[in-house]
Design an enzyme around this catalytic site. Structure first.
Site, short mmCIF file in Angstrom:
data_model
loop_
_atom_site.label_atom_id
_atom_site.label_comp_id
_atom_site.label_asym_id
_atom_site.label_seq_id
_atom_site.Cartn_x
_atom_site.Cartn_y
_atom_site.Cartn_z
N CYS A 191 0.81 -1.12 -0.02
CA CYS A 191 0.04 0.28 0.14
C CYS A 191 0.93 1.13 -0.08
CB CYS A 191 -0.86 0.07 1.25
SG CYS A 191 -2.56 1.07 1.03
N HIS A 195 -3.84 -5.61 1.38
CA HIS A 195 -2.96 -5.83 2.62
C HIS A 195 -3.24 -7.66 2.84
CE1 HIS A 195 -2.31 -1.73 3.94
NE2 HIS A 195 -3.45 -1.59 3.23
N GLU A 201 -1.53 -8.92 4.89
CA GLU A 201 -1.22 -9.17 6.32
C GLU A 201 -2.67 -8.93 7.28
OE1 GLU A 201 -0.64 -6.29 4.69
OE2 GLU A 201 -0.65 -4.44 5.96
#
Lengths: 232, 666, 83, 83
Positions: A86, A203, A205
């Site tokens: 990002c 994302h 994660e």
């Protein structure tokens, strides 16, 4: 495999990444303050999500001139692994470590939603755990995620298979409706020619912890652990 | 004994400072002299409803505020609740209604920034925020402009500062057309050993100003006549402050780091009326005095008067009291994070607020006169419900025509903005950052996030904001009870045990008897429900004079509530899960169409008596629901609210992407 | 000597300008049909010290090229006046 | 007749300009210490049809006041040329 997570003033997702690399995968992880210039202690450098310098002027425009970015460039030139997520991807394009630019989303609004991604290049450290064409379900959270590059650059990215992930639908198709922010060729993530520097807007994660319901993104980081075994 | 010498202020100046003649007289009695202009400005802000609750204090007295899990109740910057195993949760709600009507984006953004500062000033890391919003109907372009601006402001500030926006509610009704409501709630997890208090201590201790620079912003729109300001032309003086989420993120990190050094004695966010409020409240809560020199305060503009310094509402600023000798240690931390930090004054023995400017004393008043001795208005409460209420209670359901096409009714209800999906708004909020979000917006009746102790124990925190203001308008006592009951019900539907409340009381002018009656009755209902359901009130916010052309908004006492999930796996969402599952209705069917969304949307009527809340029944239904969830008997649970049983069934089907078949016997 | 520069940064024609599109749609809705083309960019005002105007121009040009504009997607042009 | 207007929209002088502050800090970090003041605003380029220049000016003024600038916190000024 030692992980270094870069923290600019305004970075705000460094802990989300550390929760995966150290919390779930047990890799030694440290935060690198943006004024640091020595990265010798990190095999993998991750630029996480956030609003570095408030994303004022352009996302990542000011962060690119932080002292640490010089060290990140050298780390990449030595073949070291670099991942930009990002805001991290935006900083890498501003710094010229990856081609193109991320501009404002097509509908001018910040988008936080879950999207399907189709894996294109599965040779990189990060996508080695997936198979080409596989579709995964991960979140995006950005306001300037529309990938743009001039036609020659786009052609080169496609020819050298430098597109890592594309926005798709559940079946892996790429209709315009699946293009969440207007990116050219539905591009969600790319790598450099050598393949050691990767940048993507979604994302992974935030889709790793089974306790929170979805772990499609975990394989993204597991590549580092298997790579570490190859090292020892 | 009123001083013989004439007042140096004109009636207009007093009026511009929103001080009544006898309030002015009380100031003169307290000081035993006339106040100077700077002091008048300070009294004007400190004696506003926002700071001293002069109209609502008598009504708030009977809220329950203590309980086994309550660590900090009303009076501090935020309430703090014990979640077990060392997990301590700070939370509060606050309104930014008037600024959001003037400049929607910045009004909402600075509302989020302000409530976050109330959390981390206690020593807690902000981990989640919610918002309760109310606008006029969307067919009016002006309302659309305010709605999209407010959502963009919350998104822009919250996402940048890195706190997930995990829940909330949005209503649309004509009553809010000229006066939107923007209530922001924030939740934090304590990171310091001791909870940081705001009472100053230790004569001689340095007072530190930290954070952003001070400018003239926020002065133009406040209650000050232009005569008091320097010759800056109106064009240059904005009515609204501009927030800087980037700087706030640095302030969060710097403050938490500073608190952990143990060098900070007390801290307070510079909220409404900045320096005035923080100096006087910190002094009076500590029973000491504070002396502050404005020449040292970092200014963003040249030539600011003492008056402008004292009343400026520039954002992202805090006031600290440090242990003598350890101030440099703190200043180093703030400078490392690129923030201002200067010793601007010190704690003094006499309980005074003494302000110096250009070498002379420009303000010297006893701190308590500003904070404790504000007037309190115990107004008479109507003994009979006002005419509009009696007329509504006489409404007879028999007069209503039966709808011919129920499908048409359902589709119309689902299409009305108050009931329809709010994804257009919450899709602009980052609800995933910090990596602990479990039940996301739209998935359950309340939001749920994971709390983790250092030792690896994980627990769930559920949060919600609720209020049906039409219920409160048509029966404030039952409406107040309903708001608390619905918040608790929403927590129970995700499997959480309700723990504590923060409230945002949005009302019209208390000087109108019917509005004061609404306030008194709503507070009576709220305190009864909070006591019965065991959810004490730990603080909140009062916003009065919400009116347009003299027409007050519906009374809107928003209830923010937090709850505990001991076992994170035992949580529940609202969507149907499997074909063949049975659907149960917990509690009685039936009830009334009075004050219903059906009446409003289909028949364009806001009348009738809202349903009466049976708190014993409510307790039984909720505890049964929670038990069912922990025993895995229940795989989805949804509260019946606006639109009734029909809409609740439809919502569970839509979210679950399944159908439902129900027989309704007469 | 003190100089003031005003830098205008615009998106390259080939880059989609959603803001410009939205503003044009808004204007049409408000009845300004005769507005044909709208481009939205950034405007930066700098005050800087420099010995000569020439030196100031060089500074502003380098600043614009390095930081203020992203050559991949933006063009810039600036005016400079002594203050 | 066709006209092109360039509208410069800036925050009012006493309004905090977080972007300007961040860009100035960035420039100083890059060694441009001699830059004293930075203000960042919006720049809008319009092309429109109008009978006379006077009429075009009125149109652009109204457009700027009603839509392009937010009068609560922004000021605007524009230049106009015939194309």
């Amino acid at each position: 495999m030692k992980i270094g997570i870069v923290v600019f003033p305004g970075t705000n997702r460094e802990r989300d990444v550390a929760q995966v690399t150290e919390g779930l995968l047990g890799c030694p992880t440290q935060f690198l303050w943006h004024q640091q210039t020595d990265l010798s202690d990190s095999d993998v450098v991750i630029l996480p999500g956030g609003f570095s310098y408030g994303d004022y002027l352009r996302c990542g425009a000011v962060a690119r001139f932080s002292p640490i970015m010089q060290a990140v460039r050298q780390h990449a030139e030595r073949g070291g692994y670099v991942l930009g997520i990002c805001n991290g991807f935006q900083v890498l394009t501003e710094a010229g470590l990856l081609p193109g630019a991320l501009v404002r989303n097509r509908d001018l609004k910040f988008i936080c939603d879950w999207v399907h991604l189709r894996l294109e290049n599965t040779r990189s450290l990060w996508t080695r755990g997936y198979h080409a064409g596989q579709v995964i379900y991960v979140p995006v959270a950005h306001g300037e995620g529309c990938y743009y590059a001039d036609p020659d650059t786009i052609q080169r990215l496609e020819d050298n298979q430098q597109v890592v992930v594309r926005y798709s639908d559940a079946q892996g198709e790429c209709p315009d409706a699946a293009n969440i922010n207007g990116s050219l060729n539905h591009i969600a993530g790319i790598c450099n020619q050598r393949g050691n520097v990767v940048g993507l807007m979604p994302h992974p994660e935030n889709a790793c912890d089974p306790a929170l319901g979805n772990s499609d993104g975990l394989k993204f980081f597991e590549g580092m652990v298997t790579e570490a075994l190859a090292f020892t | 004994m009123v001083l013989a010498s004439p007042s140096p202020f004109t009636a207009e100046q007093l009026q511009a400072h929103r001080l009544t003649p006898n309030e002015y007289e009380q100031i003169v009695r307290l000081l035993d002299r006339h106040p100077n202009l700077n002091e008048l400005g300070m009294f004007s802000v400190m004696w506003s409803e926002h700071c001293c609750y002069k109209n609502s204090k008598p009504l708030l007295r009977n809220f329950p505020t203590t309980g086994p899990k309550i660590l900090v109740g009303p009076g501090e910057n935020a309430g703090v609740v014990d979640f077990g195993d060392g997990l301590r949760v700070a939370f509060k709600i606050e309104s930014h209604n008037h600024p959001s009507a003037v400049e929607p984006y910045q009004g909402a953004a600075t509302g989020v920034g302000g409530i976050l500062r109330d959390i981390f000033t206690m020593g807690a890391r902000p981990i989640a925020s919610l918002n309760a919003l109310r606008f006029g109907p969307l067919d009016n372009p002006r309302n659309r402009h305010i709605f999209s601006g407010v959502v963009a402001g919350i998104s822009g500030y919250g996402n940048s500062v890195g706190v997930p926006t995990i829940g909330g509610e949005i209503y649309f009704d004509e009553t809010y057309s000229g006066n939107p409501l923007v209530n922001a709630m924030a939740i934090g997890l304590m990171e310091t050993e001791e909870i940081v208090v705001s009472g100053a201590q230790g004569v001689g201790n340095p007072v530190l100003y930290v954070g952003s620079t001070t400018g003239r912003d926020g002065m133009g729109g406040a209650s000050f006549a232009s005569a008091e300001l320097t010759d800056k032309s109106e064009k240059d003086r904005p009515a609204v402050q501009v927030g800087d989420p980037f700087l706030e993120k640095l302030l969060i990190e710097a403050c938490l780091e500073a608190f952990k050094t143990g060098a900070v004695v007390a801290a307070q966010d510079m909220g409404a009326a900045g320096l005035t409020c923080s100096t006087s409240e910190m002094a009076s809560k500590g029973g000491v005095g504070i002396e502050l020199d404005l020449d040292i305060v970092p200014a963003r503009e040249k030539g600011m008067s003492a008056y402008e310094f004292l009343l400026s509402e520039s954002q992202e600023r805090m006031l600290f009291v440090a242990h003598k000798g350890r101030e440099d240690e703190l200043i180093e931390i703030f400078h490392r994070w690129g923030l201002q930090a200067v010793v601007a004054g010190r704690v003094i023995a006499q309980p005074l607020v003494r302000i110096l400017h250009k070498g002379s004393v420009v303000v010297e008043v006893p701190a308590t006169t500003l904070t404790e001795e504000a007037p309190v208005y115990a107004r008479a409460v109507l003994t009979e419900p006002p005419a509009y209420v009696q007329e509504a209670w006489n409404w007879d359901v028999q007069t209503l025509a039966q709808p011919s096409d129920w499908t048409e009714v359902l589709l119309k209800l689902l299409d009305s903005p108050t009931i329809a999906s709010k994804k257009w708004a919450y899709r602009q909020y980052d609800c995933l950052i910090q990596g602990n979000s479990l039940v996301l917006p739209g998935a359950g009746d309340a939001a749920v996030i994971r709390l983790q102790t250092v030792t690896g124990i994980s627990r769930g925190l559920a949060a919600t904001v609720d209020c049906n203001s039409r219920y409160v308008y048509l029966d404030p006592y039952e409406g107040g009870k309903a708001a608390v009951a619905e918040a608790a019900r929403n927590l129970s539907c995700v499997g959480a045990e309700p723990i504590a409340v923060t409230d945002n009381l949005n009302f019209g002018s208390p000087e109108k008897p019917e509005v004061y009656w609404q306030m008194a009755e709503a507070c009576r209902g709220i305190s009864e429900a909070c006591s019965f359901l065991g959810t004490p009130v730990t603080g909140g916010n009062v916003s009065l004079y919400n009116e347009t052309h003299g027409q007050p908004i519906y009374p809107t006492p928003v209830i923010g509530m937090v709850g505990i999930l001991d076992n994170l796996e035992k949580h529940c969402t609202l969507g149907f899960k499997k074909v063949g599952d049975l659907v149960y209705l917990l509690g009685q069917a039936g009830g009334t169409l009075g004050a219903s969304e059906y009446l409003k949307v289909i028949h364009e009527m806001a009348t009738g008596r809202p349903p009466r809340i049976n708190l014993t029944q409510e307790q039984k239904v909720q505890s049964t629901c929670r038990l069912g969830i922990t025993q895995d008997w229940i795989c989805s649970a949804h509260d019946i609210a606006e639109g009734g049983l029909l809409v609740a069934l439809a919502e569970s089907a839509i979210v679950g992407d399944l159908g439902v078949q129900v027989e309704v016997s007469d | 000597m003190k100089f003031r520069a005003t830098v205008q940064i615009t998106l390259r024609p080939s880059v989609l300008d959603p803001q410009g599109v939205a503003v044009r749609a808004g204007l049409q809705q408000m009845g300004y049909a005769q507005v044909e083309e709208v481009r939205v960019g950034k405007y930066v005002q700098l005050e800087l010290e420099a010995e000569t105007e020439e030196q100031a121009r060089q500074q502003v040009d380098r600043i614009s090229d390095q930081l203020l504009a992203n050559p991949v997607i933006e063009n810039y042009h600036f005016d400079l006046v002594a203050v």
